[in-house]
Enzyme design. Structure first.
Site, PDB file in Angstrom:
ATOM      1  N   GLU A   4       3.182   1.039  -0.617  1.00 24.71           N
ATOM      2  CA  GLU A   4       3.291   0.913  -2.073  1.00 24.71           C
ATOM      3  C   GLU A   4       4.481   1.756  -2.553  1.00 24.71           C
ATOM      4  O   GLU A   4       4.539   2.957  -2.300  1.00 24.71           O
ATOM      5  CB  GLU A   4       2.003   1.424  -2.724  1.00 24.71           C
TER       6      GLU A   4
ATOM      7  N   CYS B  21      -0.808  -1.359 -10.168  1.00 22.80           N
ATOM      8  CA  CYS B  21      -1.504  -1.657  -8.910  1.00 22.80           C
ATOM      9  C   CYS B  21      -1.544  -3.164  -8.669  1.00 22.80           C
ATOM     10  O   CYS B  21      -1.876  -3.604  -7.577  1.00 22.80           O
ATOM     11  CB  CYS B  21      -2.909  -1.088  -8.927  1.00 22.80           C
TER      12      CYS B  21
ATOM     13  N   SER C  20      -4.446   6.653  -6.214  1.00 19.48           N
ATOM     14  CA  SER C  20      -3.817   6.258  -4.948  1.00 19.48           C
ATOM     15  C   SER C  20      -4.863   6.185  -3.830  1.00 19.48           C
ATOM     16  O   SER C  20      -5.921   6.829  -3.903  1.00 19.48           O
ATOM     17  CB  SER C  20      -2.739   7.268  -4.585  1.00 19.48           C
TER      18      SER C  20
HETATM   19  P1  NAD Z   1      -3.268   9.834  -7.963  1.00 15.93           P
HETATM   20  O1  NAD Z   1      -4.167   9.453  -6.847  1.00 15.93           O
HETATM   21  O2  NAD Z   1      -2.168  10.800  -7.678  1.00 15.93           O
HETATM   22  O3  NAD Z   1      -4.112  10.520  -9.160  1.00 15.93           O
HETATM   23  C1  NAD Z   1      -5.227   9.871  -9.727  1.00 15.93           C
HETATM   24  C2  NAD Z   1      -6.190  10.922 -10.269  1.00 15.93           C
HETATM   25  O4  NAD Z   1      -6.640  11.747  -9.198  1.00 15.93           O
HETATM   26  C3  NAD Z   1      -5.564  11.862 -11.303  1.00 15.93           C
HETATM   27  O5  NAD Z   1      -6.481  12.061 -12.353  1.00 15.93           O
HETATM   28  C4  NAD Z   1      -5.322  13.152 -10.519  1.00 15.93           C
HETATM   29  O6  NAD Z   1      -5.450  14.307 -11.304  1.00 15.93           O
HETATM   30  C5  NAD Z   1      -6.411  13.127  -9.458  1.00 15.93           C
HETATM   31  N1  NAD Z   1      -6.001  13.745  -8.189  1.00 15.93           N
HETATM   32  C6  NAD Z   1      -4.747  13.832  -7.672  1.00 15.93           C
HETATM   33  N2  NAD Z   1      -4.781  14.439  -6.463  1.00 15.93           N
HETATM   34  C7  NAD Z   1      -6.065  14.747  -6.217  1.00 15.93           C
HETATM   35  C8  NAD Z   1      -6.736  15.376  -5.111  1.00 15.93           C
HETATM   36  N3  NAD Z   1      -6.075  15.823  -4.042  1.00 15.93           N
HETATM   37  N4  NAD Z   1      -8.072  15.520  -5.179  1.00 15.93           N
HETATM   38  C9  NAD Z   1      -8.765  15.076  -6.259  1.00 15.93           C
HETATM   39  N5  NAD Z   1      -8.175  14.457  -7.323  1.00 15.93           N
HETATM   40  C10 NAD Z   1      -6.854  14.290  -7.304  1.00 15.93           C
HETATM   41  O7  NAD Z   1      -2.722   8.482  -8.600  1.00 15.93           O
HETATM   42  P2  NAD Z   1      -1.610   8.280  -9.724  1.00 15.93           P
HETATM   43  O8  NAD Z   1      -0.280   8.612  -9.143  1.00 15.93           O
HETATM   44  O9  NAD Z   1      -2.030   8.953 -10.973  1.00 15.93           O
HETATM   45  O10 NAD Z   1      -1.729   6.709  -9.973  1.00 15.93           O
HETATM   46  C11 NAD Z   1      -1.041   5.745  -9.227  1.00 15.93           C
HETATM   47  C12 NAD Z   1      -1.921   5.152  -8.149  1.00 15.93           C
HETATM   48  O11 NAD Z   1      -3.094   4.591  -8.730  1.00 15.93           O
HETATM   49  C13 NAD Z   1      -1.225   4.000  -7.412  1.00 15.93           C
HETATM   50  O12 NAD Z   1      -1.500   4.107  -6.047  1.00 15.93           O
HETATM   51  C14 NAD Z   1      -1.883   2.763  -8.007  1.00 15.93           C
HETATM   52  O13 NAD Z   1      -1.863   1.623  -7.176  1.00 15.93           O
HETATM   53  C15 NAD Z   1      -3.277   3.256  -8.223  1.00 15.93           C
HETATM   54  N6  NAD Z   1      -3.990   2.431  -9.197  1.00 15.93           N
HETATM   55  C16 NAD Z   1      -4.954   1.600  -8.730  1.00 15.93           C
HETATM   56  C17 NAD Z   1      -5.620   0.773  -9.603  1.00 15.93           C
HETATM   57  C18 NAD Z   1      -6.676  -0.170  -9.105  1.00 15.93           C
HETATM   58  O14 NAD Z   1      -7.356  -0.772  -9.927  1.00 15.93           O
HETATM   59  N7  NAD Z   1      -6.842  -0.332  -7.802  1.00 15.93           N
HETATM   60  C19 NAD Z   1      -5.298   0.794 -10.968  1.00 15.93           C
HETATM   61  C20 NAD Z   1      -4.310   1.661 -11.404  1.00 15.93           C
HETATM   62  C21 NAD Z   1      -3.660   2.485 -10.506  1.00 15.93           C
END
Ligand code: NAD
Length: 493
Positions: free
Chosen positions: A391, A290, A235
Site C-alpha cells: 500500500e 483504503c 493500517s
Molecule cells: P494507523 O494504523 O497508523 O493509525 C490508526 C489508529 O491507530 C490511530 O488512531 C493511531 O493513533 C493508532 N495507532 C497507531 N499506532 C498504534 C500502535 N502501535 N498501537 C496502537 N494504536 C496505534 O493508520 P493511519 O495512518 O491513521 O491510517 C491509514 C491506514 O488506515 C491505511 O493503511 C488505510 O488503508 C487504513 N484504512 C483502512 C480502512 C478500511 O476500511 N479497511 C479505512 C480507512 C483507512
C-alpha cells in the site's frame, strides 16, 4: 485564506468526558499543522491511563440509565445530530480541508457518507428486533431479544476523520451502549467540531466520550476491564496488533486494515470512462483511501490505448489547495508521508517499471510548504514488484498488461489484501465471473471506487480485515448487542 475562527477552542484539543470539555493530564503531545500551508493548527495532548479510566468509568455509569431508556428516546439525539451536521456541513468541510489536506468536494462527500450512518442508525427500533415464536414447544412461547452490553471504544485513522467515527458511534448509542472515540492524532480538529455538535444534540452526559491520544491511549482502552469491545480502523500491522490484544483480553473486536486494490479492464470496456474512473479512484484524496484502486490490469489488446488515456487523464488533474476552486488533488497528510510516497516512486523506478507520468515535480504557487505529489503513472509493473504489492497511500498508479480476465483475477487474488476491486467491461459473462471469483470484500463492476452505502456493511477480506462483523449497517447491530432467549410457559392460558 480562510480564517480558522471555528477552531478557536482547538488551540489545545480537548477530551469530552461526562458532558464536559477536559484537558488530558499527560505531558505528551503532538502539534498538528495544515498540510498545505504548514500553519500550526492545534496541540493534541495525549490522554494518560487516568484520563482513559475517567472516561470509561463515566461511560459505564451512564450506561446504567441509558441502556434502560426506551429505544425511541435513544434515537432522538441522533435525529438532532443529523440536523446539526447538515447545518454545519460547510464549516465541518472547511475544517477538514485545513486539517487533512483533501479538497472541499471530497470533504463534503466524506461528511455526507458519515451523515448516512446517523440516518441508518435512526432505524434501530426496527433493526434491533429479533424473532418470537408462539408455541415453540407445548404451552411455551420463545423469543430472542438483543441487549446492549456496556461501553465500546473505536480507534480511527487519519484519512476520513469526519466519516469513520460515524461508522460506529450512532449504532453503539442507539442500541443502548455507551461509546468512547479515540480519533487519529494527526487531524483531530473535525472531531472536536463533531463533538461540539454531539454536545448540542442532547445525549445524556457520559453516553458519548472523546479521548485524544496515540498508541498508549489505545492500549489503555484495549486493556481496560470496563470496555466491552473495540472497533479499529487503520493500517494492517496495527489492526493485527489491536485484534490480538483485544481478543486476548476477552473483548469483542473488529479491526479493519490496509489495502492494495486492483482494477481490471477488458477489451470490451468503455475505455475513456474506465480511464477517468481509474485515475479518480487512485488519486482522489491524494490516494489516501483504503478503497483506492491503484494496480490496473489491462487486457493486452487495449493496453497501449488505455495507458495513453490514463496518462492524459492524470495530466488533466490540478494539484493544489483543497479550499481553492478547481483543485482536483490536495496535499498528503504530512511531510513524513510525502517522503514515504516519494520513496515508493523511487523504488518503482529502481525495480524497472516504466515511468509513464512523473508526478514528483509539482509546484503549487503560494503553497511552497504543501505536501504535494502529483499523479504518477507507471507501466509494465510486474507482480513481483514492491509497488505492485504494498500500500503506497499516494496518487501512484501501477499498470500492467494481462492476457485474459482469468489471468487478472488470479494475480489479484494472490495479493495478501482483499479490500476492494473493480472490473471495467462490456461483458456480462466477465462481470459474473469476476463477482464469483474475486476474493475481495468490496467488488465493483464499471464503478471506480466500490464504497458501500451505510445500510450495507463495509467489506474487507484477508489482511484488510480481522474479525467477523464489519463496520456499518446490520453488522454493527450484531457487534453492539448480544442475543438472549426468553422461554415462557403459562399452563392456564
Ligand atoms: P494507523 O494504523 O497508523 O493509525 C490508526 C489508529 O491507530 C490511530 O488512531 C493511531 O493513533 C493508532 N495507532 C497507531 N499506532 C498504534 C500502535 N502501535 N498501537 C496502537 N494504536 C496505534 O493508520 P493511519 O495512518 O491513521 O491510517 C491509514 C491506514 O488506515 C491505511 O493503511 C488505510 O488503508 C487504513 N484504512 C483502512 C480502512 C478500511 O476500511 N479497511 C479505512 C480507512 C483507512
Amino acid at each position: 485564506m480562510v480564517e480558522l475562527d471555528s477552531l478557536g477552542k482547538a488551540d489545545t484539543v480537548r477530551n469530552y468526558v461526562g458532558g464536559d470539555w477536559v484537558t488530558p493530564e499527560s505531558d505528551d503531545e503532538l502539534v498538528t499543522t495544515n498540510p498545505t500551508t504548514g500553519e500550526e493548527l492545534g496541540r493534541v495532548p495525549f490522554s494518560s491511563t487516568n484520563d482513559v479510566d475517567d472516561a470509561v468509568r463515566t461511560a459505564n455509569e451512564a450506561f446504567e440509565d441509558w441502556s434502560g431508556r426506551p429505544v425511541e428516546e435513544r434515537i432522538q439525539p441522533l435525529f438532532e445530530l443529523k440536523s446539526l451536521l447538515e447545518e454545519n456541513l460547510d464549516e465541518l468541510a472547511e475544517i477538514l480541508v485545513q486539517d487533512h489536506g483533501k479538497t472541499r468536494a471530497e470533504a463534503r462527500g466524506e461528511l455526507r457518507r458519515g451523515i448516512e450512518n446517523v440516518e441508518v442508525a435512526c432505524g434501530i427500533p426496527s433493526m434491533m428486533q429479533s424473532g418470537t415464536l408462539l408455541n415453540a414447544a407445548p404451552e411455551i412461547d420463545e423469543s430472542a431479544v438483543r441487549k446492549p452490553l456496556g461501553t465500546f471504544a473505536a480507534i480511527t485513522p487519519f484519512n476520513f476523520p469526519g466519516m469513520i467515527p460515524l461508522w460506529f458511534l450512532p449504532y453503539a448509542v442507539a442500541t443502548g451502549n455507551s461509546f468512547i472515540l479515540k480519533p487519529s492524532e494527526q487531524d483531530p480538529l473535525v472531531t472536536q467540531k463533531l463533538f461540539e455538535l454531539i454536545d448540542e444534540a442532547g445525549f445524556p452526559d457520559g453516553v458519548v466520550q472523546l479521548v485524544n491520544g496515540g498508541k498508549d491511549t489505545v492500549n489503555d482502552l484495549i486493556d481496560h476491564d470496563g470496555i466491552e469491545g473495540i472497533s479499529f480502523v487503520g493500517s494492517t500491522p496495527i489492526a493485527k496488533l489491536v485484534y490480538e490484544r483485544a481478543a486476548a483480553n476477552g473483548k469483542r473486536v473488529q479491526a479493519q486494515g490496509g489495502a492494495k486494490n486492483h482494477i481490471v479492464v477488458t477489451e470490451t470496456a468503455d475505455l475513456e470512462f474506465a480511464a477517468e474512473k481509474t485515475v479518480s479512484s487512485a488519486c482522489a484524496c491524494a490516494g489516501e483511501r483504503c478503497l483506492a484502486n491503484d494496480v490496473v490490469l489491462v487486457e493486452e489488446s487495449v493496453y497501449d490505448e488505455f495507458a495513453d488515456l490514463v496518462v492524459a487523464e492524470a495530466e488533466a488533474q490540478t494539484v493544489g489547495y483543497g479550499l481553492d476552486d478547481g483543485t482536483d488533488i490536495g496535499s498528503l497528510i504530512s511531510e513524513e508521508h510525502e517522503t514515504t510516497v516519494r520513496n515508493y516512486i523511487q523504488t518503482g523506478i529502481e525495480e524497472g517499471a516504466t515511468m509513464l507520468r512523473d508526478g514528483r515535480d509539482v509546484d503549487v504557487d503560494g503553497y511552497e510548504e504543501g505536501n504535494f505529489v502529483g499523479p504518477t503513472v507507471f507501466g509494465d509493473v510486474t507482480e513481483d514488484m514492491v509497488i505492485s504489492q504494498e500500500e503506497i497511500f499516494g496518487p501512484v498508479l501501477a499498470l500492467d498488461a494481462v492476457e485474459s480476465v482469468d489471468a487478472a483475477i488470479e494475480r489479484m487474488n494472490a495479493s495478501q489484501f482483499g479490500n476492494a476491486a473493480s472490473l471495467f467491461t462490456g461483458s456480462g459473462a466477465d462481470a459474473q465471473k469476476f463477482r464469483h471469483q474475486a476474493e475481495i470484500g468490496n467488488i465493483g463492476v464499471n464503478v471506480g471506487t466500490s464504497a458501500p452505502m451505510a445500510f450495507f456493511h463495509f467489506g474487507g477480506w484477508k489482511d484488510s480485515f480481522f474479525g467477523d462483523l464489519h463496520a456499518q449497517g446490520e453488522d454493527m447491530i450484531q457487534f453492539y448487542t448480544d442475543k438472549a432467549i426468553y422461554i415462557e410457559r403459562w399452563p392456564d392460558a
